[in-house]
Design an enzyme around this catalytic site. Structure first.
Site, PDB file in Angstrom:
ATOM      1  N   LYS A  25       0.738  -1.420   0.276  1.00  0.00           N
ATOM      2  CA  LYS A  25       0.068   0.146   0.283  1.00  0.00           C
ATOM      3  C   LYS A  25       1.067   1.432   0.028  1.00  0.00           C
ATOM      4  O   LYS A  25       0.917   1.877  -0.398  1.00  0.00           O
ATOM      5  CB  LYS A  25      -1.239   0.235   0.656  1.00  0.00           C
ATOM      6  CG  LYS A  25      -0.288  -0.081   2.803  1.00  0.00           C
ATOM      7  CD  LYS A  25      -1.234  -0.267   3.555  1.00  0.00           C
ATOM      8  CE  LYS A  25      -1.136  -0.084   4.934  1.00  0.00           C
ATOM      9  NZ  LYS A  25       0.024  -1.768   5.786  1.00  0.00           N
ATOM     10  N   ARG A 100      -6.593   1.809  11.445  1.00  0.00           N
ATOM     11  CA  ARG A 100      -6.351   0.272  12.084  1.00  0.00           C
ATOM     12  C   ARG A 100      -6.504  -0.571  12.803  1.00  0.00           C
ATOM     13  O   ARG A 100      -6.693  -1.374  13.264  1.00  0.00           O
ATOM     14  CB  ARG A 100      -4.797   0.502  12.510  1.00  0.00           C
ATOM     15  CG  ARG A 100      -3.133  -0.002  11.438  1.00  0.00           C
ATOM     16  CD  ARG A 100      -2.116  -0.668  12.222  1.00  0.00           C
ATOM     17  NE  ARG A 100      -1.530  -0.954  11.589  1.00  0.00           N
ATOM     18  CZ  ARG A 100       0.023  -0.703  10.794  1.00  0.00           C
ATOM     19  NH1 ARG A 100      -0.557   0.515  10.320  1.00  0.00           N
ATOM     20  NH2 ARG A 100       0.950  -1.372   9.934  1.00  0.00           N
ATOM     21  N   ARG A 138      13.303  -8.296   2.407  1.00  0.00           N
ATOM     22  CA  ARG A 138      13.054  -6.599   2.832  1.00  0.00           C
ATOM     23  C   ARG A 138      14.477  -5.894   3.181  1.00  0.00           C
ATOM     24  O   ARG A 138      14.695  -6.090   4.317  1.00  0.00           O
ATOM     25  CB  ARG A 138      11.850  -5.914   2.694  1.00  0.00           C
ATOM     26  CG  ARG A 138      11.913  -4.574   2.947  1.00  0.00           C
ATOM     27  CD  ARG A 138      10.981  -4.647   2.240  1.00  0.00           C
ATOM     28  NE  ARG A 138      10.058  -4.614   4.211  1.00  0.00           N
ATOM     29  CZ  ARG A 138       9.017  -4.074   3.574  1.00  0.00           C
ATOM     30  NH1 ARG A 138       7.801  -3.287   2.885  1.00  0.00           N
ATOM     31  NH2 ARG A 138       8.289  -4.043   4.929  1.00  0.00           N
ATOM     32  N   ARG A 184      14.473  -4.129   8.340  1.00  0.00           N
ATOM     33  CA  ARG A 184      13.598  -2.958  10.112  1.00  0.00           C
ATOM     34  C   ARG A 184      13.174  -4.189  11.113  1.00  0.00           C
ATOM     35  O   ARG A 184      12.888  -5.515  10.754  1.00  0.00           O
ATOM     36  CB  ARG A 184      11.897  -3.036   9.249  1.00  0.00           C
ATOM     37  CG  ARG A 184      12.176  -1.455   9.499  1.00  0.00           C
ATOM     38  CD  ARG A 184      10.903  -0.978   8.127  1.00  0.00           C
ATOM     39  NE  ARG A 184       9.450  -1.694   9.134  1.00  0.00           N
ATOM     40  CZ  ARG A 184       8.107  -1.205   7.982  1.00  0.00           C
ATOM     41  NH1 ARG A 184       7.999  -0.663   6.800  1.00  0.00           N
ATOM     42  NH2 ARG A 184       7.365  -1.508   8.887  1.00  0.00           N
ATOM     43  N   ARG A 195       1.362  -9.424  13.137  1.00  0.00           N
ATOM     44  CA  ARG A 195       0.673  -7.933  12.529  1.00  0.00           C
ATOM     45  C   ARG A 195      -0.522  -8.587  11.363  1.00  0.00           C
ATOM     46  O   ARG A 195      -1.540  -8.198  11.360  1.00  0.00           O
ATOM     47  CB  ARG A 195       1.698  -7.318  11.912  1.00  0.00           C
ATOM     48  CG  ARG A 195       3.498  -6.467  12.671  1.00  0.00           C
ATOM     49  CD  ARG A 195       3.954  -6.152  12.239  1.00  0.00           C
ATOM     50  NE  ARG A 195       3.713  -4.795  11.297  1.00  0.00           N
ATOM     51  CZ  ARG A 195       4.417  -4.724   9.542  1.00  0.00           C
ATOM     52  NH1 ARG A 195       5.394  -5.524   9.809  1.00  0.00           N
ATOM     53  NH2 ARG A 195       4.136  -3.584   9.665  1.00  0.00           N
TER      54      ARG A 195
HETATM   55  P1  AMP Z   1       3.602   0.406   9.125  1.00  0.00           P
HETATM   56  O1  AMP Z   1       5.009   0.761   8.642  1.00  0.00           O
HETATM   57  O2  AMP Z   1       2.342   1.231   9.041  1.00  0.00           O
HETATM   58  O3  AMP Z   1       3.633  -1.018   9.283  1.00  0.00           O
HETATM   59  O4  AMP Z   1       3.676   0.492  10.748  1.00  0.00           O
HETATM   60  C1  AMP Z   1       4.698   0.617  11.213  1.00  0.00           C
HETATM   61  C2  AMP Z   1       3.554  -0.180  13.366  1.00  0.00           C
HETATM   62  O5  AMP Z   1       3.823   1.202  13.822  1.00  0.00           O
HETATM   63  C3  AMP Z   1       2.336  -1.041  13.573  1.00  0.00           C
HETATM   64  O6  AMP Z   1       3.065  -2.052  13.299  1.00  0.00           O
HETATM   65  C4  AMP Z   1       2.394  -0.509  14.310  1.00  0.00           C
HETATM   66  O7  AMP Z   1       3.042  -0.808  16.130  1.00  0.00           O
HETATM   67  C5  AMP Z   1       2.238   1.261  14.289  1.00  0.00           C
HETATM   68  N1  AMP Z   1       1.529   1.637  13.814  1.00  0.00           N
HETATM   69  C6  AMP Z   1       1.231   2.293  12.699  1.00  0.00           C
HETATM   70  N2  AMP Z   1       0.259   2.884  12.222  1.00  0.00           N
HETATM   71  C7  AMP Z   1      -0.980   2.866  13.124  1.00  0.00           C
HETATM   72  C8  AMP Z   1      -1.762   2.945  13.610  1.00  0.00           C
HETATM   73  N3  AMP Z   1      -2.773   3.317  12.687  1.00  0.00           N
HETATM   74  N4  AMP Z   1      -2.724   2.307  14.664  1.00  0.00           N
HETATM   75  C9  AMP Z   1      -1.589   2.052  15.955  1.00  0.00           C
HETATM   76  N5  AMP Z   1      -0.615   1.893  15.446  1.00  0.00           N
HETATM   77  C10 AMP Z   1       0.289   1.957  14.807  1.00  0.00           C
END
Ligand code: AMP
Length: 241
Positions: A25, A100, A138, A184, A195
């Site tokens: 995304k 989320r 990655r 990461r 996740r």
């Molecule tokens: P992402 O890069 O979008 O995969 O986000 C990495 C991590 O940030 C996630 O696994 C969550 O721990 C936290 N995170 C990102 N966006 C949110 C959200 N909208 N609500 C809660 N936690 C978030």
């Protein structure tokens, strides 16, 4: 096809990108940035920056993110509310990683209704297996920030295997950049699985709640396709939406 541009009609363009981690995304959001000249608001990136900066938010978010958990709703809602009120979001914005949870989705719905915004929802559907393969392969460059994936790049896979065998650093070695590559913290197999489960159980209901709004524009795509193909599907859809 990929060079098509889409006319800006004057209304505030808002996109909400959905999908489990590693669905692509973020990559597709970057295409929408080019197309509409609106910012991509990645809550994951905002939180990673807060962790790097050592801010109060970062101190709360860091351990949660590392374990694959979710940062509390009230914090996330405040962050997003403040961000979309900034000037660069006047023409529109792309939400990448928010909402989320069902609660975040409901709050967002209220916010969008108040501002008379009709968003476009884009959901990239992938299997857990693909999420794992993409995630564990990655690597990001510490210098230029670009990423490479052993799952898609056989030469890079060989380079990683050789470096691991020799116990030396994996280097970028692309386009004149020789930065060190790293993975990461949350791209570990157990974290990816956690996740993915969290997406299906906790985040997907948020998508369903927004998708129930009859006037919202919705697009669901099989995420297991080359990124160029997905970009082209999105562009073609937006031409007709
Ligand atoms: P992402 O890069 O979008 O995969 O986000 C990495 C991590 O940030 C996630 O696994 C969550 O721990 C936290 N995170 C990102 N966006 C949110 C959200 N909208 N609500 C809660 N936690 C978030």
């Amino acid at each position: 096809m990929l060079n098509k541009t889409i006319a800006y009609t004057g209304e505030r363009k808002v996109f909400i990108m959905f999908g489990a981690g590693n669905c692509g995304k973020g990559t597709q959001a970057e295409e929408l940035v080019k197309l509409y000249d609106i910012p991509q608001l990645s809550t994951g990136d905002m939180l990673r920056k807060a962790v790097k900066d050592g801010s109060d938010l970062g101190k709360i978010a860091g351990p949660i993110m590392q374990s694959g958990g979710l940062v509390p709703d009230d914090l996330m809602i405040d962050i997003v509310k403040a961000r979309i009120a900034q000037n660069d979001c006047a023409k529109g914005f792309i939400l990448d990683g928010f909402p989320r949870t069902l609660n975040q989705a409901e709050k967002l719905k209220t916010l969008l209704n108040e501002q008379k915004i009709t968003p476009t929802l884009i959901y990239l559907d992938i299997s857990e297996e693909l999420a794992i393969n993409r995630g564990v392969g990655r690597y990001y460059c510490k210098v230029c920030g670009s990423n490479m994936n052993t799952f898609y790049n056989a030469n890079f896979k060989k380079a990683v295997e050789e470096a691991t065998q020799k116990g030396v650093k994996v280097l970028h070695n692309q386009k004149g950049c020789t930065g060190e590559m790293f993975q990461r913290d949350d791209d570990k197999i157990d974290t990816i699985k956690k996740r993915y489960k969290s997406f299906k159980e906790t985040s997907y209901p948020g998508f369903e709640a927004l998708a129930q709004e009859s006037n919202y524009i919705k697009l669901v795509i099989d995420g297991d396709q080359p990124k160029e193909k997905i970009t082209s599907i999105i562009k073609d859809f937006l031409q007709t939406a």
